[in-house]
Design a protein around this motif. Structure first.
Motif, PDB file in Angstrom:
ATOM      1  N   ARG A 179      -4.053   5.191  -4.051  1.00 30.85           N
ATOM      2  CA  ARG A 179      -3.507   4.034  -4.419  1.00 30.85           C
ATOM      3  C   ARG A 179      -3.492   3.681  -5.972  1.00 30.85           C
ATOM      4  O   ARG A 179      -2.714   2.709  -6.020  1.00 30.85           O
ATOM      5  CB  ARG A 179      -4.714   2.988  -3.911  1.00 30.85           C
ATOM      6  N   THR A 208       0.703  -1.223  -0.085  1.00 29.97           N
ATOM      7  CA  THR A 208       0.197  -0.129   0.104  1.00 29.97           C
ATOM      8  C   THR A 208       0.870   1.058   0.105  1.00 29.97           C
ATOM      9  O   THR A 208       0.426   2.090  -0.794  1.00 29.97           O
ATOM     10  CB  THR A 208      -0.860  -0.222   1.193  1.00 29.97           C
ATOM     11  N   ASP A 268       2.291   1.876  -3.288  1.00 25.96           N
ATOM     12  CA  ASP A 268       1.325   2.644  -4.240  1.00 25.96           C
ATOM     13  C   ASP A 268       1.185   4.145  -3.817  1.00 25.96           C
ATOM     14  O   ASP A 268       1.333   5.038  -4.897  1.00 25.96           O
ATOM     15  CB  ASP A 268       0.175   1.887  -4.208  1.00 25.96           C
ATOM     16  N   PRO A 287      -2.824   0.202 -10.281  1.00 25.25           N
ATOM     17  CA  PRO A 287      -2.123   0.473  -9.230  1.00 25.25           C
ATOM     18  C   PRO A 287      -1.050   1.264  -9.351  1.00 25.25           C
ATOM     19  O   PRO A 287      -0.059   1.234 -10.323  1.00 25.25           O
ATOM     20  CB  PRO A 287      -1.571  -0.829  -8.429  1.00 25.25           C
TER      21      PRO A 287
END
Length: 347
Positions: A192, A154, A157, A207
Motif C-alpha cells: 500500500r 487500493t 496503490d 501511498p
C-alpha cells in the motif's frame, strides 16, 4: 482395492509428502537454505516414485478409482503439487537472498508467490479433481472486476508499488525527496505505501499511488554525497579576492564536509554595500547537511572576525532619510526594531 502396482507408490508418496511438511516446519524460517534442500530432496524423491510407478500427476488412472483408491491417489497428487509450489518458492527466496535484495524485492517476491500458489491451485482443481477450469476462471474474472471497481484506490496503490519496485527508482535505505518537498530515508515498502524516515526522526507514510504521480529525486544515487550551496553577504570593505581566500579557508577547516570533490567559492554579485559569496561543498550523506551547515556558519563568523571582515546588513534593514543640500540622498543605516522607533528619529 486398486492394483498393487499403484498402491505402494502412492502410499509412499503420501508418506514422503507428510514427512517433508513436518521436516520443513522443523527447519524454521531462519534457515531458508536448509528448507530449500529439504524441499528439493523430498520433491525429487516423490517425482522419482511417480516416474518409477508409471503414475501421472495430471490425471487419475481408472484402476485408482476403486475402494479407497481415489482418496490415496488424490492426496498423493495434492502433496506432489504442494511440494512443487514450495520448491519453486524456495528458489525464489534463495535467489533474492543471494542478490542481497530481500527487502526491496518484497513486493515482487509476494507477487511471484501468489502466482505460483494460484497456478498450483488451478492445477489441483483441474488435474486432480477433474473440475472444468474455464468456467471457474471466467467466474473469477467477473468477481475480480467487481472487486476492482470497489477497491480502485487500493489497487492503484498496489500496482504503483509493483511499478516502482520493478523500475527500481529507489531501494531500502535510499534518501529520496518528493516534488512537494517531503524527504527522508526509505525505511519500508509494502503493497500500500512507502515509509520514509525523515531527518526529524519521524515516519512519513506515502501511498504508492501518490508516490508514483510525484517526481522523485533519489539523493543516494549515484552515491550518498550531497552537494550544498550556501550564500553569505560580506560587507564590501575588502577586495573580493581577500573574501574568496577567507571563505576557502572556512571550507578547508570544516571537518564535516568531504574534500573530494573539492569545495569551491563562487563570487555571485557585488554592490556598494555587500559582496555576495556562494560556498559550495559536499557532505557524505543528506543526513549530514544540518551539522555541516551549522559548522560552516560558525566558521564563517569566526574567520570573518579574525580577518577583519564584516557581514553585510540585509537591504531591508536600511532606512532612507530626506535629501540633503545639493539634491543628494542621504542613506541612514539604522537597524529596525519594534517599539524603539520615535518620530524624532526621522527629523
Amino acid at each position: 482395492m486398486f492394483g498393487e502396482d499403484h498402491f505402494l507408490p502412492l502410499v509412499l508418496i503420501n508418506i514422503l509428502g507428510l514427512a517433508g511438511i513436518l521436516i520443513w516446519h522443523i527447519q524454521g524460517r531462519s534457515r531458508p537454505t536448509g528448507r530449500l534442500i529439504v524441499q528439493i530432496l523430498f520433491f525429487a524423491t516423490m517425482s522419482l516414485v511417480l516416474g518409477l510407478g508409471g503414475i501421472s500427476p495430471y490425471q487419475l488412472d481408472q484402476t485408482e478409482l476403486e475402494g479407497t483408491g481415489p482418496l490415496i491417489a488424490k492426496s498423493a497428487r495434492i502433496l506432489w503439487w504442494t511440494h512443487l509450489a514450495w520448491t519453486i518458492i524456495g528458489f525464489v527466496h534463495i535467489y533474492i537472498g543471494l542478490n542481497r535484495r530481500p527487502r526491496e524485492a518484497h513486493l515482487l517476491q509476494d507477487l511471484i508467490v501468489a502466482v505460483v500458489y494460484l497456478g498450483v491451485a488451478l492445477s489441483i482443481i483441474g488435474f486432480v479433481f477433474g473440475a472444468p477450469i474455464g468456467p471457474l476462471v471466467a467466474t473469477s474474472g467477473v468477481v475480480a472486476v467487481i472487486i476492482g471497481l470497489a477497491l480502485q484506490n487500493t489497487l492503484a496503490d498496489v500496482f504503483s508499488g509493483i511499478a516502482l519496485t520493478l523500475g527500481r527508482a529507489y531501494v531500502i535505505g535510499d534518501w529520496i525527496r518528493l516534488s512537494d518537498g517531503t524527504e527522508g530515508r526509505v525505511a519500508e515498502t509494502n503493497w500500500r505505501s512507502t515509509n520514509l524516515l525523515t531527518g526529524a526522526h519521524n515516519v512519513v507514510v506515502v501511498p504508492n499511488g501518490v508516490l508514483a504521480k510525484q517526481g522523485v529525486t533519489n539523493l543516494s544515487r549515484p552515491d550518498e554525497t550531497h552537494w550544498i550551496a550556501f550564500t553569505v553577504h560580506i560587507a564590501a570593505t575588502h577586495a573580493p579576492s581577500v573574501v574568496e581566500e577567507v571563505m576557502l579557508g572556512v571550507l578547508r577547516d570544516c571537518e564535516r564536509i568531504v574534500k573530494v570533490p573539492p569545495p569551491a567559492i563562487a563570487l555571485k554579485a557585488i554592490d556598494a554595500m555587500a559582496i555576495e559569496v556562494e560556498l559550495q561543498f559536499c557532505v557524505a550523506s543528506p543526513a549530514n547537511r544540518m551539522p555541516a551547515k551549522n559548522e560552516v556558519i560558525d566558521l564563517v563568523y569566526r574567520d570573518c572576525e579574525t580577518n577583519g571582515l564584516s557581514l553585510a546588513m540585509p537591504p531591508e534593514s536600511l532606512l532612507w532619510g530626506p535629501a540633503v543640500r545639493g539634491g543628494e540622498p542621504a542613506a541612514i543605516v539604522r537597524p529596525l526594531s519594534s517599539g524603539n522607533a520615535h518620530a524624532s528619529d526621522y527629523k
